[in-house]
Design a protein around this motif. Structure first.
Motif, PDB file in Angstrom:
ATOM      1  N   ASP A   8       0.863  -1.189   0.000  1.00 15.06           N
ATOM      2  CA  ASP A   8       0.000   0.000   0.000  1.00 15.06           C
ATOM      3  C   ASP A   8       0.894   1.231   0.000  1.00 15.06           C
ATOM      4  N   THR A   9       0.794   2.057  -1.016  1.00 17.94           N
ATOM      5  CA  THR A   9       1.699   3.204  -1.132  1.00 17.94           C
ATOM      6  C   THR A   9       1.399   4.297  -0.105  1.00 17.94           C
ATOM      7  N   THR A  10       0.137   4.441   0.289  1.00 16.92           N
ATOM      8  CA  THR A  10      -0.192   5.446   1.316  1.00 16.92           C
ATOM      9  C   THR A  10       0.415   5.051   2.649  1.00 16.92           C
ATOM     10  N   GLU A  11       0.292   3.768   3.002  1.00 17.97           N
ATOM     11  CA  GLU A  11       0.919   3.293   4.232  1.00 17.97           C
ATOM     12  C   GLU A  11       2.434   3.444   4.153  1.00 17.97           C
ATOM     13  N   ALA A  12       2.983   3.251   2.973  1.00 17.23           N
ATOM     14  CA  ALA A  12       4.428   3.405   2.796  1.00 17.23           C
ATOM     15  C   ALA A  12       4.866   4.844   3.026  1.00 17.23           C
ATOM     16  N   LEU A  13       4.066   5.809   2.557  1.00 14.62           N
ATOM     17  CA  LEU A  13       4.384   7.218   2.793  1.00 14.62           C
ATOM     18  C   LEU A  13       4.466   7.500   4.284  1.00 14.62           C
ATOM     19  N   HIS A  14       3.480   7.025   5.037  1.00 14.06           N
ATOM     20  CA  HIS A  14       3.482   7.255   6.482  1.00 14.06           C
ATOM     21  C   HIS A  14       4.659   6.549   7.157  1.00 14.06           C
ATOM     22  N   ALA A  15       4.967   5.334   6.717  1.00 14.62           N
ATOM     23  CA  ALA A  15       6.093   4.613   7.295  1.00 14.62           C
ATOM     24  C   ALA A  15       7.411   5.327   7.009  1.00 14.62           C
ATOM     25  N   LEU A  16       7.559   5.872   5.795  1.00 15.90           N
ATOM     26  CA  LEU A  16       8.758   6.621   5.440  1.00 15.90           C
ATOM     27  C   LEU A  16       8.869   7.879   6.296  1.00 15.90           C
ATOM     28  N   ALA A  17       7.727   8.534   6.526  1.00 18.18           N
ATOM     29  CA  ALA A  17       7.713   9.733   7.371  1.00 18.18           C
ATOM     30  C   ALA A  17       8.151   9.403   8.791  1.00 18.18           C
ATOM     31  N   HIS A  18       7.646   8.321   9.342  1.00 14.36           N
ATOM     32  CA  HIS A  18       8.013   7.931  10.704  1.00 14.36           C
ATOM     33  C   HIS A  18       9.495   7.594  10.793  1.00 14.36           C
ATOM     34  N   HIS A  19      10.017   6.941   9.772  1.00 14.13           N
ATOM     35  CA  HIS A  19      11.439   6.597   9.768  1.00 14.13           C
ATOM     36  C   HIS A  19      12.289   7.864   9.713  1.00 14.13           C
ATOM     37  N   ALA A  20      11.874   8.829   8.881  1.00 13.48           N
ATOM     38  CA  ALA A  20      12.597  10.104   8.799  1.00 13.48           C
ATOM     39  C   ALA A  20      12.577  10.819  10.143  1.00 13.48           C
ATOM     40  N   ARG A  21      11.433  10.765  10.807  1.00 21.50           N
ATOM     41  CA  ARG A  21      11.302  11.388  12.130  1.00 21.50           C
ATOM     42  C   ARG A  21      12.243  10.741  13.137  1.00 21.50           C
ATOM     43  N   ASP A  22      12.275   9.412  13.147  1.00 20.39           N
ATOM     44  CA  ASP A  22      12.996   8.698  14.201  1.00 20.39           C
ATOM     45  C   ASP A  22      14.497   8.621  13.960  1.00 20.39           C
ATOM     46  N   ARG A  23      14.940   8.727  12.706  1.00 25.67           N
ATOM     47  CA  ARG A  23      16.376   8.630  12.444  1.00 25.67           C
ATOM     48  C   ARG A  23      17.102   9.942  12.720  1.00 25.67           C
ATOM     49  N   SER A  24      16.354  11.032  12.847  1.00 21.59           N
ATOM     50  CA  SER A  24      16.947  12.350  13.031  1.00 21.59           C
ATOM     51  C   SER A  24      16.809  12.805  14.477  1.00 21.59           C
ATOM     52  N   SER A  25      17.794  13.555  14.932  1.00 16.44           N
ATOM     53  CA  SER A  25      17.719  14.135  16.280  1.00 16.44           C
ATOM     54  C   SER A  25      17.114  15.531  16.256  1.00 16.44           C
ATOM     55  N   ALA A  26      16.504  15.909  15.131  1.00 21.08           N
ATOM     56  CA  ALA A  26      15.954  17.262  14.982  1.00 21.08           C
ATOM     57  C   ALA A  26      14.866  17.542  16.007  1.00 21.08           C
ATOM     58  N   LYS A  27      14.862  18.763  16.527  1.00 20.63           N
ATOM     59  CA  LYS A  27      13.749  19.242  17.331  1.00 20.63           C
ATOM     60  C   LYS A  27      12.606  19.573  16.368  1.00 20.63           C
ATOM     61  N   ARG A  28      11.435  19.014  16.646  1.00 17.84           N
ATOM     62  CA  ARG A  28      10.294  19.201  15.748  1.00 17.84           C
ATOM     63  C   ARG A  28       9.319  20.212  16.341  1.00 17.84           C
ATOM     64  N   ILE A  29       8.891  21.147  15.499  1.00 18.04           N
ATOM     65  CA  ILE A  29       7.941  22.187  15.900  1.00 18.04           C
ATOM     66  C   ILE A  29       6.711  22.062  15.012  1.00 18.04           C
ATOM     67  N   ALA A  30       5.539  21.945  15.615  1.00 13.66           N
ATOM     68  CA  ALA A  30       4.280  21.876  14.878  1.00 13.66           C
ATOM     69  C   ALA A  30       3.534  23.192  15.062  1.00 13.66           C
ATOM     70  N   VAL A  31       2.975  23.715  13.977  1.00 15.48           N
ATOM     71  CA  VAL A  31       2.316  25.026  14.001  1.00 15.48           C
ATOM     72  C   VAL A  31       0.907  24.913  13.439  1.00 15.48           C
ATOM     73  N   THR A  32      -0.069  25.387  14.191  1.00 13.48           N
ATOM     74  CA  THR A  32      -1.434  25.498  13.691  1.00 13.48           C
ATOM     75  C   THR A  32      -2.022  26.831  14.148  1.00 13.48           C
ATOM     76  N   GLY A  33      -3.256  27.084  13.775  1.00 14.44           N
ATOM     77  CA  GLY A  33      -3.922  28.334  14.139  1.00 14.44           C
ATOM     78  C   GLY A  33      -4.906  28.725  13.063  1.00 14.44           C
ATOM     79  N   SER A  34      -5.896  29.505  13.432  1.00 18.13           N
ATOM     80  CA  SER A  34      -6.902  29.946  12.468  1.00 18.13           C
ATOM     81  C   SER A  34      -6.343  30.965  11.495  1.00 18.13           C
ATOM     82  N   VAL A  35      -5.369  31.741  11.945  1.00 11.93           N
ATOM     83  CA  VAL A  35      -4.775  32.806  11.127  1.00 11.93           C
ATOM     84  C   VAL A  35      -3.267  32.778  11.336  1.00 11.93           C
TER      85      VAL A  35
END
Length: 509
Positions: free
Chosen positions: A110-137
């Motif tokens: 399943d290519t969609t599941e593969a995209l998510h798995a690749l994303a998780h691997h990229a997240r876990d292999r890096s020591s980067a500090k991750r910042i998530a941003v949301t908001g109405s404006v």
């Protein structure tokens, strides 16, 4: 002949000792390529057809560049496998597919599941500090400003989602593009309905989660401002243990957001004008370039800096940026420099100087998005912009549901306060604003029947209503831009006012 002392050779062992003793870190062992065939296969549980390396990740064959990994996603209306050949023709190094293809590939179930798995691997292999941003404006502008600050302080080792890749596909795609050597990753998260951000933040697992502000965007789907605040507050649920929540102190929903953050076990940092804000404005004055000169208290530190972007909303945005940068362990001085140099984004505040009869006119491009709060903020800024005449091209605000007519009509007062000379209203929903302006003009004329029409109407602008961008272009042409004019173009993206911006900027020289 004897050798000159200047040419004396002390042997290879003494050459460039500083370079030879340069400290090595674990980051130096990480690969330079974004992905190799073996890494992809391991990450997604697939089978690689052979050896290859990829420098990027793409899901749209039209955007593929040489070296990219093309992921053939399958949607309700389209199957990316139909475009694999086109992706290879554009230079794709390999593809993730669910069926064998001619060319380097990784075969998965399943290519969609593969995209998510690749994303998780990229997240876990890096020591980067991750910042998530949301908001109405303001989330895209704030995301870009945080990135600029952290990229500067990390000397090019920050990563962020591009454009508005902020949904269930855009976020994992942005994560999959993050290099292993990244020190920071900044990801925008959007939503139309409750529960959507919870899924995004669970994937990203941020160290810092930011809410810029709460406003009536998507109220058609969510039903109330409280529900919007709750949906935005979902971003805190994905924080890593010990993570930080960045919250607007001046919002009337601040306590509600803090409640969500505390439930998630987050450290809470607030920003704004409120006395108790962690990052608090002490003073702000207009700058010569149209931006602001700001003094802020950031915890125990007092910081003076300038913001290139004009408007009261960017003063608040800058405080949000400082709070996020400090929470992520970034450099506040670099953040101040980044804010001083930040330019407007296409569709989100880009400013263009147009060549018109007699000189130059200003066009402010806010054509990508609109809701009642951002409309008021940009109209207020237009009113503060020096100009001979002020023109507002306003497109419909979408996803307001039953609240729409009243929220569109309520823009009449901001138009008057901004001293707009002419308003061009575009889209079905904008008829409510046209009706409100007509009533205001009729009332003003009836109350001051003895005065000339122009004096009686005061600051109530003349206006035209248009069905779409083509009519709006014609309306601006008919009105005629002249030297010294300032024109704001703002509306929801689906209205298509970007076409009007493109029409005028193509002629600016």
């Amino acid at each position: 002949m004897t050798a000159s002392p200047l040419r004396k050779d002390h042997g290879a062992a003494s050459r460039h000792p500083a370079i030879r003793s340069w400290p090595r870190t674990t980051r130096d062992q990480l690969p330079l390529a974004l992905w190799s065939a073996a890494e992809i296969a391991e990450a997604v549980g697939g089978t690689a057809s052979g050896e290859f390396q990829c420098s990027g990740v793409e899901m749209d064959s039209r955007d593929v560049r040489p070296g990219d990994l093309f992921i053939a996603l399958k949607g309700e209306a389209m199957d990316g496998h139909k475009f694999v050949e086109k992706a290879f023709a554009a230079g794709a190094a390999a593809a993730i597919v669910d069926r064998p293809v001619d060319g380097p590939h990784v075969l998965v179930g399943d290519t969609t599941e593969a995209l998510h798995a690749l994303a998780h691997h990229a997240r876990d292999r890096s020591s980067a500090k991750r910042i998530a941003v949301t908001g109405s404006v303001g989330k895209t502008g704030v995301k870009e400003a945080i990135f600029s600050a952290l990229d500067r302080s990390s000397r090019g080792h920050a990563h962020r989602s591009v454009r508005s890749y902020n949904n269930h596909v855009g976020v994992p795609l942005s994560m999959a593009r993050m290099p292993a050597r990244s020190r920071f990753g900044i990801f925008e998260m959007g939503m139309n309905n409750a529960g959507e951000i919870q899924g995004l933040t669970a994937n990203a697992r941020p160290h810092v989660a930011v809410v810029t502000t709460i406003a009536p965007a998507h109220i058609e789907n969510l039903g109330s401002m409280e529900a919007i605040a709750d949906a935005k507050g979902e971003i805190f649920s994905g924080l890593v243990e010990g993570g930080t929540a960045v919250i607007p102190a001046d919002s009337e929903y601040s306590a509600r957001l803090i409640g969500h953050a505390e439930k998630a076990g987050a450290k809470v940092v607030t920003f704004g004008r409120s006395e108790g804000a962690t990052v608090r404005i002490l003073d702000a004055i207009p700058a010569a370039n149209g931006g602001s000169l700001i003094t802020a208290q950031v915890g125990d530190t007092r910081l003076c800096y300038s913001v290139a972007e004009p408007g009261e909303h960017w003063i608040a945005n800058s405080l949000c940026v400082l709070a996020a940068v400090q929470a992520a362990g970034g450099d506040l001085g670099a953040a101040g420099l980044a804010l001083a140099e930040l330019g407007g984004l296409k569709g989100r505040g880009a400013r263009h100087q147009l060549t018109v009869p007699g000189g130059k006119a200003l066009l402010v491009d806010e054509s990508y998005n609109a809701n009642p709060a951002s409309m008021r903020a940009t109209l207020r800024q237009l009113g503060q912009t020096p100009a001979t005449r002020r023109i507002a091209v306003l497109g419909s605000m979408k996803e307001l549901g039953d609240f729409g007519p009243a929220m569109h009509a309520a823009l009449a007062d901001p138009l008057v306060d901004a001293k707009i000379d002419y308003a061009i209203l575009v889209g079905e929903e904008m008829k409510a604003l046209g009706q409100a302006l007509s009533r205001a003009r009729a009332a003003a004329l009836s109350q001051d029947m003895g005065k000339p029409a122009g004096e009686a109407l005061g600051n109530i602008p003349a206006f035209a209503h248009c069905e779409g961008p083509a009519e709006a272009i014609a309306a601006v042409e008919e009105y005629g831009l002249a030297a010294g004019d300032a024109m704001l173009v703002k509306g929801s993206n689906s209205v298509g006012l970007g076409k009007l911006v493109d029409h005028w900027t193509a002629r600016r020289s």
